[in-house]
Scaffold this motif. Structure first.
Motif, PDB file in Angstrom:
ATOM      1  N   TYR A  58      -5.908   3.577 -13.984  1.00 40.00           N
ATOM      2  CA  TYR A  58      -5.799   3.721 -12.527  1.00 40.00           C
ATOM      3  C   TYR A  58      -4.663   2.859 -11.988  1.00 40.00           C
ATOM      4  N   LYS A  59      -4.136   3.269 -10.871  1.00 39.03           N
ATOM      5  CA  LYS A  59      -3.223   2.390 -10.142  1.00 39.03           C
ATOM      6  C   LYS A  59      -3.769   2.189  -8.735  1.00 39.03           C
ATOM      7  N   MET A  60      -3.226   1.192  -8.062  1.00 37.93           N
ATOM      8  CA  MET A  60      -3.682   0.899  -6.709  1.00 37.93           C
ATOM      9  C   MET A  60      -2.701   1.509  -5.710  1.00 37.93           C
ATOM     10  N   ILE A  61      -3.248   2.222  -4.742  1.00 31.81           N
ATOM     11  CA  ILE A  61      -2.403   2.773  -3.673  1.00 31.81           C
ATOM     12  C   ILE A  61      -3.043   2.477  -2.319  1.00 31.81           C
ATOM     13  N   PRO A  62      -2.233   2.420  -1.263  1.00 26.45           N
ATOM     14  CA  PRO A  62      -2.819   2.193   0.065  1.00 26.45           C
ATOM     15  C   PRO A  62      -3.359   3.499   0.658  1.00 26.45           C
ATOM     16  N   VAL A  63      -4.411   3.372   1.426  1.00 22.92           N
ATOM     17  CA  VAL A  63      -4.964   4.543   2.136  1.00 22.92           C
ATOM     18  C   VAL A  63      -4.991   4.210   3.624  1.00 22.92           C
ATOM     19  N   TRP A  64      -4.439   5.087   4.409  1.00 27.62           N
ATOM     20  CA  TRP A  64      -4.284   4.796   5.840  1.00 27.62           C
ATOM     21  C   TRP A  64      -5.609   4.974   6.595  1.00 27.62           C
ATOM     22  N   CYS A  69      -4.950   1.588  13.113  1.00 33.41           N
ATOM     23  CA  CYS A  69      -3.479   1.527  13.177  1.00 33.41           C
ATOM     24  C   CYS A  69      -2.967   1.419  14.616  1.00 33.41           C
ATOM     25  N   THR A  70      -2.000   0.510  14.798  1.00 37.31           N
ATOM     26  CA  THR A  70      -1.385   0.369  16.128  1.00 37.31           C
ATOM     27  C   THR A  70       0.055   0.912  16.146  1.00 37.31           C
ATOM     28  N   HIS A  71       0.459   1.545  15.038  1.00 37.16           N
ATOM     29  CA  HIS A  71       1.711   2.312  14.957  1.00 37.16           C
ATOM     30  C   HIS A  71       2.979   1.485  15.147  1.00 37.16           C
ATOM     31  N   GLY A  72       2.955   0.243  14.696  1.00 40.77           N
ATOM     32  CA  GLY A  72       4.172  -0.567  14.799  1.00 40.77           C
ATOM     33  C   GLY A  72       5.212  -0.221  13.734  1.00 40.77           C
ATOM     34  N   GLY A  73       4.792   0.355  12.628  1.00 35.90           N
ATOM     35  CA  GLY A  73       5.745   0.813  11.606  1.00 35.90           C
ATOM     36  C   GLY A  73       6.138  -0.221  10.572  1.00 35.90           C
ATOM     37  N   ASN A  74       5.484  -1.361  10.574  1.00 33.99           N
ATOM     38  CA  ASN A  74       5.850  -2.414   9.618  1.00 33.99           C
ATOM     39  C   ASN A  74       5.703  -1.947   8.165  1.00 33.99           C
ATOM     40  N   CYS A  75       4.722  -1.110   7.912  1.00 33.48           N
ATOM     41  CA  CYS A  75       4.457  -0.663   6.534  1.00 33.48           C
ATOM     42  C   CYS A  75       5.664   0.067   5.967  1.00 33.48           C
ATOM     43  N   GLN A  76       6.286   0.905   6.765  1.00 34.00           N
ATOM     44  CA  GLN A  76       7.469   1.627   6.275  1.00 34.00           C
ATOM     45  C   GLN A  76       8.604   0.651   6.006  1.00 34.00           C
ATOM     46  N   CYS A 101       2.526  -2.317  -5.050  1.00 34.46           N
ATOM     47  CA  CYS A 101       2.941  -3.722  -4.910  1.00 34.46           C
ATOM     48  C   CYS A 101       2.111  -4.471  -3.854  1.00 34.46           C
ATOM     49  N   PHE A 102       1.291  -3.783  -3.088  1.00 30.57           N
ATOM     50  CA  PHE A 102       0.400  -4.358  -2.067  1.00 30.57           C
ATOM     51  C   PHE A 102       1.136  -4.816  -0.800  1.00 30.57           C
ATOM     52  N   ALA A 103       2.468  -4.714  -0.759  1.00 31.31           N
ATOM     53  CA  ALA A 103       3.195  -5.287   0.387  1.00 31.31           C
ATOM     54  C   ALA A 103       2.742  -4.668   1.708  1.00 31.31           C
ATOM     55  N   CYS A 104       2.696  -3.344   1.764  1.00 30.39           N
ATOM     56  CA  CYS A 104       2.353  -2.692   3.032  1.00 30.39           C
ATOM     57  C   CYS A 104       0.930  -3.072   3.454  1.00 30.39           C
ATOM     58  N   SER A 105       0.060  -3.157   2.459  1.00 33.70           N
ATOM     59  CA  SER A 105      -1.348  -3.454   2.747  1.00 33.70           C
ATOM     60  C   SER A 105      -1.502  -4.877   3.278  1.00 33.70           C
ATOM     61  N   GLU A 106      -0.858  -5.811   2.585  1.00 29.34           N
ATOM     62  CA  GLU A 106      -1.023  -7.220   2.958  1.00 29.34           C
ATOM     63  C   GLU A 106      -0.299  -7.560   4.263  1.00 29.34           C
ATOM     64  N   LEU A 107       0.772  -6.820   4.538  1.00 30.13           N
ATOM     65  CA  LEU A 107       1.560  -7.146   5.730  1.00 30.13           C
ATOM     66  C   LEU A 107       1.228  -6.252   6.931  1.00 30.13           C
ATOM     67  N   CYS A 108       0.259  -5.396   6.781  1.00 27.95           N
ATOM     68  CA  CYS A 108      -0.184  -4.598   7.931  1.00 27.95           C
ATOM     69  C   CYS A 108      -0.979  -5.516   8.865  1.00 27.95           C
ATOM     70  N   PRO A 109      -0.551  -5.657  10.125  1.00 29.31           N
ATOM     71  CA  PRO A 109      -1.208  -6.629  11.009  1.00 29.31           C
ATOM     72  C   PRO A 109      -2.642  -6.266  11.360  1.00 29.31           C
ATOM     73  N   LEU A 113      -4.219  -0.471   6.023  1.00 27.16           N
ATOM     74  CA  LEU A 113      -3.813   0.144   4.757  1.00 27.16           C
ATOM     75  C   LEU A 113      -4.517  -0.536   3.579  1.00 27.16           C
ATOM     76  N   PRO A 114      -5.833  -0.440   3.517  1.00 24.29           N
ATOM     77  CA  PRO A 114      -6.522  -1.034   2.366  1.00 24.29           C
ATOM     78  C   PRO A 114      -6.105  -0.326   1.078  1.00 24.29           C
ATOM     79  N   MET A 115      -6.046  -1.095  -0.014  1.00 21.30           N
ATOM     80  CA  MET A 115      -5.666  -0.514  -1.297  1.00 21.30           C
ATOM     81  C   MET A 115      -6.905   0.087  -1.961  1.00 21.30           C
ATOM     82  N   THR A 116      -6.681   1.179  -2.648  1.00 17.32           N
ATOM     83  CA  THR A 116      -7.779   1.803  -3.394  1.00 17.32           C
ATOM     84  C   THR A 116      -7.259   2.327  -4.727  1.00 17.32           C
ATOM     85  N   THR A 117      -8.172   2.665  -5.638  1.00 12.42           N
ATOM     86  CA  THR A 117      -7.728   3.111  -6.966  1.00 12.42           C
ATOM     87  C   THR A 117      -7.430   4.608  -6.966  1.00 12.42           C
TER      88      THR A 117
END
Ligand code: SF4
Ligand code: SF4
Length: 288
Positions: A58-64, A69-76, A101-109, A113-117
Motif C-alpha cells: 500500500y501507499k499513503m495518499i491524501p483524501v479530500w 476545506c476553506t479553499h486557500g489552495g496551499n495543498c496545490q 510525502c504527506f506535505a499537503c496533509s501536514e500543511l493543510c491549515p 487532507l487526511p492520509m489514507t492507504t
C-alpha cells in the motif's frame, strides 16, 4: 553483499545476467534474487519455487474532506508532483502522481487532507533450494515505482542478514527508481550491448553511477553484433569490462523458453564465472 544489475535502457540482458548469476551462485551459497523492475518484472519467468509469502502493498495518499476545506489552495502549492489541484470550489487528488510525502496533509491549515492507504502492488517471495526470490510488482495504472521498491528492499533487509548475497535486478534507465535500487549496492553491474543505442545509454548509466560514487563494472551482452565502441570506451575510461555474453540463436531459444543459460551454454557459464571471480577478487561487500 548487494549487487545491483542495471542498464541504461531496457532489453539489454539485465534479467539474463541477474537470473543466471543468482542461480549459479545459489549452487554453492544462499542467495537472494530480487526483481525490482516493479513496472515490468520478468525474472520470475525463470524461477519455479515454493510460495513463501505474498502480500498486497500500500501507499499513503491524501483524501479530500470537503466539509473542512476553506479553499486557500496551499495543498496545490506545496505538492512538488502536481498531484493536487485546488480549484475555487473543490480539490482534486491524483493518486497516480502522489509520492505519499504527506506535505499537503501536514500543511493543510484545516486538516482537510487526511492520509489514507491505497493498494499499490504486490510483493511475492518464493523459495527454491538456496535461492530466495522476491518480486515487487506494481498494479496496472500505478506509476510510482519508488515506494514499492523501498518496501521490497525493506522486506529483504528485515528478512536476511547483511552478508547474504543479494542480486538486485534494477529497473532500466537512469531515473529515481534505478537510483533507489543502486544507491546502497556494493557493486553495480551495467549490462549493455554493442550497438549505438547500447553505447549511448551505457554512457548515461556510467554518469549516474559515477555521480552516486558507486563501484561499477560492465558486462557486454549480445557480443558479436554491432561494433567495438563499448569495448573501446571502457578501455579509455578505465572501466572493467568483466564478461561478454555472445549473441546466438541458441541463447535466444533457451531464454524464450524460460531456461537457465549457464546450464546449457558454455560461454554464458564462463561469463557468469567471470562475474563471480570479479566479486571475490575485489572482496565486494567485504570492505570495511
Ligand atoms: S490546503 Fe487544505 S484547506 Fe487549503 S485548499 Fe487544500 S485542502 Fe483545502
Ligand atoms: S502527499 Fe505529497 S505528493 Fe502526495 S499529493 Fe500530497 S504533497 Fe503531493
Amino acid at each position: 553483499m548487494k549487487i545491483a544489475i542495471a542498464s541504461g535502457k531496457g532489453g539489454t540482458g539485465k534479467t539474463t545476467l541477474a537470473t543466471n548469476l543468482a542461480f549459479y551462485m545459489a549452487e554453492s551459497e544462499s542467495v537472494v534474487l530480487a526483481d525490482l523492475d516493479v513496472e515490468e518484472p520478468n525474472s520470475g519467468l525463470f524461477v519455479q519455487g515454493r510460495l513463501h509469502h505474498r502480500e498486497t502493498t500500500y501507499k499513503m495518499i491524501p483524501v479530500w474532506n470537503k466539509d473542512l476545506c476553506t479553499h486557500g489552495g496551499n495543498c496545490q502549492t506545496v505538492c512538488n508532483f502536481n498531484a493536487v489541484l485546488a480549484m475555487p470550489r473543490s480539490v482534486m487528488v491524483f493518486p497516480e502522481l502522489c509520492h505519499g510525502c504527506f506535505a499537503c496533509s501536514e500543511l493543510c491549515p484545516t486538516g482537510s487532507l487526511p492520509m489514507t492507504t491505497k493498494p499499490m502492488g504486490e510483493l511475492k517471495h518464493l523459495k527454491t533450494g538456496a535461492l530466495d526470490f522476491i518480486e515487487g510488482k506494481l498494479m496496472i495504472g500505478e506509476e510510482q515505482a519508488v515506494p514499492l521498491i523501498k518496501q521490497t528492499l525493506a522486506y529483504i533487509k528485515r528478512g536476511f542478514p547483511e552478508n547474504i548475497v543479494k542480486i538486485l535486478d534494477a529497473p532500466p534507465g537512469t531515473s529515481c527508481p534505478v537510483i533507489e535500487v543502486t544507491k546502497d549496492a556494493d557493486l553495480v553491474i551495467l549490462v549493455t550491448e554493442p550497438t549505438p543505442f547500447g553505447f549511448h545509454d551505457l554512457k548515461l548509466a556510467v554518469d549516474t553511477v559515477r555521480h552516486l560514487e558507486k563501484r561499477f563494472t560492465v558486462v557486454l551482452n549480445r557480443f558479436g553484433i554491432g561494433d567495438d565502441k563499448v569495448t573501446r570506451y571502457c578501455e579509455e575510461e578505465g572501466i572493467d569490462l568483466i564478461a561478454r555474453i555472445p549473441n546466438s540463436r541458441k541463447i535466444a531459444e533457451i531464454y524464450s523458453a524460460g531456461g537457465l543459460l549457464y546450464q546449457e551454454v558454455t560461454e554464458v557459464r564462463d561469463a557468469v564465472k567471470s562475474v563471480v571471480a570479479y566479486i571475490h577478487n575485489h572482496s565486494i561487500g567485504q570492505e570495511s
